[in-house]
Design an enzyme around this catalytic site. Structure first.
Site, PDB file in Angstrom:
ATOM      1  N   LYS A  61       1.623  17.841  -3.410  1.00  0.00           N
ATOM      2  CA  LYS A  61       0.511  18.212  -4.288  1.00  0.00           C
ATOM      3  C   LYS A  61       0.547  19.711  -4.578  1.00  0.00           C
ATOM      4  CE  LYS A  61      -2.688  14.543  -2.910  1.00  0.00           C
ATOM      5  NZ  LYS A  61      -4.008  14.215  -2.338  1.00  0.00           N
ATOM      6  N   HIS A  63      -0.473  17.847   4.598  1.00  0.00           N
ATOM      7  CA  HIS A  63      -1.919  17.999   4.453  1.00  0.00           C
ATOM      8  C   HIS A  63      -2.294  19.483   4.512  1.00  0.00           C
ATOM      9  CE1 HIS A  63      -2.841  13.674   6.039  1.00  0.00           C
ATOM     10  NE2 HIS A  63      -2.600  13.701   4.739  1.00  0.00           N
ATOM     11  N   HIS A  95       0.821   3.608   0.049  1.00  0.00           N
ATOM     12  CA  HIS A  95       0.252   4.517   1.042  1.00  0.00           C
ATOM     13  C   HIS A  95       0.233   3.899   2.436  1.00  0.00           C
ATOM     14  CE1 HIS A  95      -1.148   8.558   0.396  1.00  0.00           C
ATOM     15  NE2 HIS A  95      -2.116   8.419   1.280  1.00  0.00           N
ATOM     16  N   TYR A 152      -6.042   9.959  11.725  1.00  0.00           N
ATOM     17  CA  TYR A 152      -5.006   9.173  12.391  1.00  0.00           C
ATOM     18  C   TYR A 152      -5.083   9.264  13.909  1.00  0.00           C
ATOM     19  CZ  TYR A 152      -3.006   8.979   7.730  1.00  0.00           C
ATOM     20  OH  TYR A 152      -2.822   8.769   6.390  1.00  0.00           O
ATOM     21  N   ARG A 175       2.910   5.276   4.564  1.00  0.00           N
ATOM     22  CA  ARG A 175       2.584   6.652   4.977  1.00  0.00           C
ATOM     23  C   ARG A 175       1.590   6.623   6.139  1.00  0.00           C
ATOM     24  NH1 ARG A 175       2.308  12.116   3.060  1.00  0.00           N
ATOM     25  NH2 ARG A 175       0.212  12.982   2.953  1.00  0.00           N
ATOM     26  N   ARG A 177       4.286  10.297   0.025  1.00  0.00           N
ATOM     27  CA  ARG A 177       3.375   9.748  -0.969  1.00  0.00           C
ATOM     28  C   ARG A 177       4.220   9.069  -2.044  1.00  0.00           C
ATOM     29  NH1 ARG A 177       1.482  15.181  -0.219  1.00  0.00           N
ATOM     30  NH2 ARG A 177      -0.612  15.287   0.687  1.00  0.00           N
TER      31      ARG A 177
END
Length: 296
Positions: free
Chosen positions: A175, A268, A242, A277, A245, A151
């Protein structure tokens, strides 16, 4: 009404502390949760209903109001936030049943993000490298983003101490300050070494990518660099940090990596997020991972 307002304030304050201290969510995530709950609080206070007394009918009324002025994606996010809040009340035994549990979220069309081809990735990085002043840095930065699926916030937060060349890994802080180890390509390592030993400005900072004053790059600056490189490379797709990514994940899956492996590398929390994806352009599958991806 005054008592109801005080109960909401007290409950939401405890919930916010729970998100920050126990769930360890980032500030932006916490603000998003609390912003969504503010909609429910306003409606509930109008009806003089405390948090633990909210019914399914009141939730449905809120969703109906929101549906008139928001997208299905926003409505789904709202319901997700309300579900989290009422699960918290369940855990703390403040309610016996969640008023959200039987409400179905709206269907969301999952538009695939733009994905660069291998040739476009090469052109983007090669074009960035031709910049007279910051070409070495920009190429190293783009190579890092693509080879490790970072990210933009993770990229600008990278430090030299996060790179483990001998092991071929980079430590990424994602995150909620969660750390993960992600493979780094030899090409990215070589560009980082070239940047560190060459044009990187003198700086006391351990941050990897810095500006001319030795300060860490901002996310806005990374966005600008990529936009300029794409423009100069003749890439007409909508592109942002992004995009690299997205391309990383798509190319990995098309090359034979499992969805669980890609989930782990992307950081994730839910595999559902990664599953977008799986609907990739099948023209990628004629290649093997070793032939087209930096991790090969």
């Amino acid at each position: 009404m005054a008592d109801t307002s005080k109960i909401w304030s007290r409950t939401l304050k405890r919930y916010e502390q729970f998100l920050r201290l126990e769930k360890n969510l980032a500030d932006n995530s916490v603000r998003s949760y609390m912003r969504d709950l503010a909609h429910l609080r306003r409606l509930a206070e109008e009806c003089d209903v405390a948090p633990e007394k909210v019914s399914q009918e009141l939730i449905e009324q809120l969703v109906a109001q929101m549906s008139a002025r928001t997208t299905p994606r926003t409505q789904a996010r709202l319901l997700s936030g309300l579900t989290s809040f009422y699960n918290y009340l369940l855990i703390n035994e403040q309610i016996d049943e969640s008023p959200v549990q039987n409400i179905e979220a709206p269907k969301i069309s999952r538009d695939l993000p733009d994905v660069l081809t291998i040739d476009e990735v090469d052109r983007l990085i090669s074009t960035a490298a031709t910049h007279q002043t910051n070409g070495v840095r920009n190429a190293a930065m783009l190579e890092m983003m693509y080879s490790s699926g970072l990210r933009v916030s993770e990229l600008v937060g990278l430090r030299f101490s996060d790179i483990f060349p001998a092991e071929g890994y980079v430590r990424v802080v994602g995150k909620g300050d969660k750390q993960r180890l992600v493979p780094i390509s030899q090409a990215a390592l070589e560009r980082v070494v070239e940047y560190r030993n060459g044009p990187r400005p003198e700086s006391n900072s351990d941050f990897l990518f810095v500006n001319a004053k030795g300060r860490p790059l901002t996310r806005v600056m990374v966005f600008y660099i990529i936009k300029q490189a794409a423009l100069q490379a003749g890439i007409t797709k909508s592109i942002s940090p992004h995009t690299l990514r997205h391309s990383f994940a798509t190319h990995l899956l098309a090359g034979g990596a499992s969805i669980a492996q890609v989930q782990e590398m992307l950081g994730h929390e839910s595999i559902t997020t990664t599953e977008i994806y799986t609907h990739v352009d099948t023209t990628f599958t004629e290649h093997t991972l070793e032939e087209f991806h930096p991790l090969g």
